[in-house]
Design a protein around this motif. Structure first.
Motif, short mmCIF file in Angstrom:
data_model
loop_
_atom_site.label_atom_id
_atom_site.label_comp_id
_atom_site.label_asym_id
_atom_site.label_seq_id
_atom_site.Cartn_x
_atom_site.Cartn_y
_atom_site.Cartn_z
N SER A 167 8.93 -8.19 -3.90
CA SER A 167 9.37 -8.42 -2.52
C SER A 167 8.75 -7.44 -1.53
O SER A 167 8.79 -7.69 -0.32
CB SER A 167 10.90 -8.30 -2.44
N LEU A 168 8.17 -6.35 -2.01
CA LEU A 168 7.63 -5.32 -1.11
C LEU A 168 6.11 -5.28 -1.06
O LEU A 168 5.54 -4.66 -0.16
CB LEU A 168 8.15 -3.93 -1.53
N ALA A 169 5.44 -5.93 -2.01
CA ALA A 169 3.98 -5.82 -2.08
C ALA A 169 3.31 -6.40 -0.84
O ALA A 169 2.41 -5.78 -0.25
CB ALA A 169 3.46 -6.50 -3.34
N LEU A 170 3.73 -7.61 -0.44
CA LEU A 170 3.09 -8.24 0.74
C LEU A 170 3.34 -7.46 2.01
O LEU A 170 2.40 -7.20 2.77
CB LEU A 170 3.56 -9.69 0.87
N PRO A 171 4.61 -7.05 2.33
CA PRO A 171 4.79 -6.20 3.53
C PRO A 171 4.00 -4.90 3.46
O PRO A 171 3.52 -4.41 4.49
CB PRO A 171 6.30 -5.93 3.54
N ALA A 172 3.85 -4.34 2.25
CA ALA A 172 3.12 -3.07 2.12
C ALA A 172 1.65 -3.25 2.48
O ALA A 172 1.07 -2.41 3.19
CB ALA A 172 3.27 -2.53 0.69
N ILE A 173 1.03 -4.32 2.01
CA ILE A 173 -0.40 -4.50 2.34
C ILE A 173 -0.56 -4.96 3.78
O ILE A 173 -1.63 -4.73 4.38
CB ILE A 173 -1.07 -5.49 1.37
N GLY A 251 -4.37 -9.10 -5.94
CA GLY A 251 -3.61 -10.34 -5.85
C GLY A 251 -2.23 -10.28 -6.46
O GLY A 251 -1.45 -11.24 -6.32
N GLY A 252 -1.90 -9.22 -7.16
CA GLY A 252 -0.59 -9.10 -7.80
C GLY A 252 0.44 -8.52 -6.86
O GLY A 252 0.15 -8.26 -5.68
N PRO A 253 1.66 -8.38 -7.33
CA PRO A 253 2.13 -8.74 -8.67
C PRO A 253 2.50 -10.23 -8.74
O PRO A 253 3.12 -10.76 -7.82
CB PRO A 253 3.37 -7.87 -8.85
N GLY A 254 2.11 -10.87 -9.81
CA GLY A 254 2.45 -12.27 -9.99
C GLY A 254 1.90 -13.19 -8.92
O GLY A 254 2.50 -14.23 -8.63
N GLY A 255 0.76 -12.83 -8.32
CA GLY A 255 0.17 -13.66 -7.28
C GLY A 255 0.85 -13.55 -5.93
O GLY A 255 0.55 -14.34 -5.03
N ARG A 256 1.72 -12.54 -5.74
CA ARG A 256 2.44 -12.41 -4.47
C ARG A 256 1.54 -11.98 -3.32
O ARG A 256 1.89 -12.17 -2.16
CB ARG A 256 3.59 -11.40 -4.61
N THR A 257 0.39 -11.41 -3.61
CA THR A 257 -0.55 -11.01 -2.55
C THR A 257 -1.91 -11.67 -2.76
O THR A 257 -2.92 -11.15 -2.29
CB THR A 257 -0.73 -9.48 -2.54
#
Length: 304
Positions: A167-173, A251-257
Motif C-alpha cells: 500500500s505504500l510503494a506507489l505513494p513512495a515512488i 515494478g514490485g512488490p507484486g506489480g504494484r509499481t
C-alpha cells in the motif's frame, strides 16, 4: 470610330522563380543536415522499425521465424489483465506526479521570484536534482527509504519497508518522481513569472486587489501558455518513466509499481516477446497523443 481595348499581357515569371531552391534555402538544409541525420537514424529509424514489429510475432530468439500477424497483438493486449493493471498504475503515477510537480514547482517559483536574501543560492540549489541521473536518484532514495538504516524511519521513529509495502510503494515512488522532476518545472515557471509585466501588478494594487486576487487574476492568466506547455511535457516524461522506478522497485512488490514501460520491458527482454512489447509501446503512444490532444484542445478553447 471604335475604341480598341488592349489587354495587358500576363507578367512573365522571372527565371529565378522557375529555378529550384534558392541558395539560402540550400545553405539552410546543408547546415541542418548534421543534426537531422542522427535524428533520422537513431530516432525515426527505430520508431518505424518498432511500429513494424508491433504487427508481427517477433521474438528475441535466433531460431524463431518472424511472421506478420496483423492485429493479433492488439487483440491479445486488450484481453491482458496485466496490461490493464499496469495502465491503471501508470495513469495514477503520471497524473499524480504531474499535478504535484506543478503545484510544488509553482510555489517554489513564486518564492524564488521574490527579492529575498540568498535568492541566487536558493535558485542554484533548487536545480540540483535536475543534474542527477535517474539511477543516482533512485539509489539515493532507496537509502532514504531503507527499513533499517533509512533516514525517514529514523525521523519518524518507525520500521517500515516503504518500497516493499503493497500500500505504500506507489505513494513512495510518487514522492521521488515529484522531487526528481520538480526542478525543470520550477525553472520554466520562474522564467514565465519574470516575463509578467510589473505594470499589471501595480494596476491591481491601485484597484485594491490583494495578493491572492492578483495571483488568480494576473499571475495565472499570464502563465497559461507556460503552464500548458510544461504540464504537457511533464505528462509525457512521466508516463514514459522507466529508469527511476526500475532502480527503486523494479515494478514490485507484486506489480504494484509496474508502470507500462516496465511491463513492456519485461515482455521484450524477460519473456522475449518483442512483437507484443512493440504493440504495447505503440498503444501507449496512441493513448498519450489522444490525451494530450484533448487537453491542448480544451486549453486552446478556454483561451479563446
Amino acid at each position: 470610330m471604335t475604341a480598341t481595348e488592349t489587354r495587358a499581357a500576363p507578367p512573365r515569371r522571372s527565371r529565378a522563380g522557375r529555378r529550384g531552391p534558392s541558395r539560402k534555402t540550400r545553405e539552410m538544409w546543408l547546415l541542418m543536415l548534421p543534426a537531422m541525420v542522427p535524428v533520422l537514424l537513431f530516432s525515426m529509424g527505430p520508431l518505424l522499425y518498432g511500429i513494424g514489429l508491433a504487427f508481427t510475432d517477433a521474438r528475441n530468439t535466433r531460431v524463431h521465424q518472424t511472421e506478420f500477424v496483423g492485429l493479433e497483438n492488439f487483440t491479445a493486449l486488450l484481453a491482458d489483465d496485466e496490461f490493464w493493471s499496469s495502465f491503471r498504475i501508470g495513469a495514477i503515477w503520471s497524473v499524480s506526479v504531474t499535478v504535484l510537480q506543478f503545484v510544488a514547482a509553482l510555489g517554489l517559483a513564486l518564492l524564488l521570484n521574490e527579492k529575498l536574501r540568498g535568492r541566487a543560492v536558493a535558485r542554484v540549489l533548487s536545480v540540483v536534482p535536475w543534474a542527477m541521473p535517474p539511477v543516482v536518484i533512485g539509489l539515493m532514495w532507496k537509502l532514504v527509504y531503507h527499513p533499517d538504516a533509512g533516514i525517514l524511519n529514523d525521523l519518524l521513529g518507525t520500521h517500515v519497508n516503504w518500497l516493499a509495502d503493497f500500500s505504500l510503494a506507489l505513494p513512495a515512488i510518487i514522492v521521488v518522481g515529484v522531487w526528481a522532476g520538480m526542478p525543470q518545472t520550477t525553472v520554466v515557471l520562474l522564467a514565465g513569472l519574470q516575463n509578467v509585466p510589473r505594470e499589471l501588478y501595480e494596476a491591481g494594487e491601485m484597484d485594491g486587489a490583494g495578493s491572492w486576487r492578483r495571483f488568480w487574476s494576473i499571475t495565472l492568466p499570464q502563465l497559461r501558455p507556460v503552464i500548458v506547455a510544461i504540464t504537457s511535457l511533464d505528462f509525457v516524461w512521466n508516463i514514459n518513466q522507466f529508469g527511476l522506478v526500475y532502480v527503486l522497485t523494479q515494478g514490485g512488490p507484486g506489480g504494484r509499481t509496474r508502470l507500462p514501460m516496465l511491463f513492456a520491458y519485461e515482455e521484450a527482454f524477460r519473456y522475449r516477446m518483442a512483437g507484443y512489447a512493440s504493440m504495447l509501446g505503440l498503444a501507449m503512444a496512441i493513448v498519450v497523443l489522444a490525451v494530450l490532444g484533448l487537453y491542448l484542445w480544451r486549453q486552446m478553447r478556454e483561451a479563446r
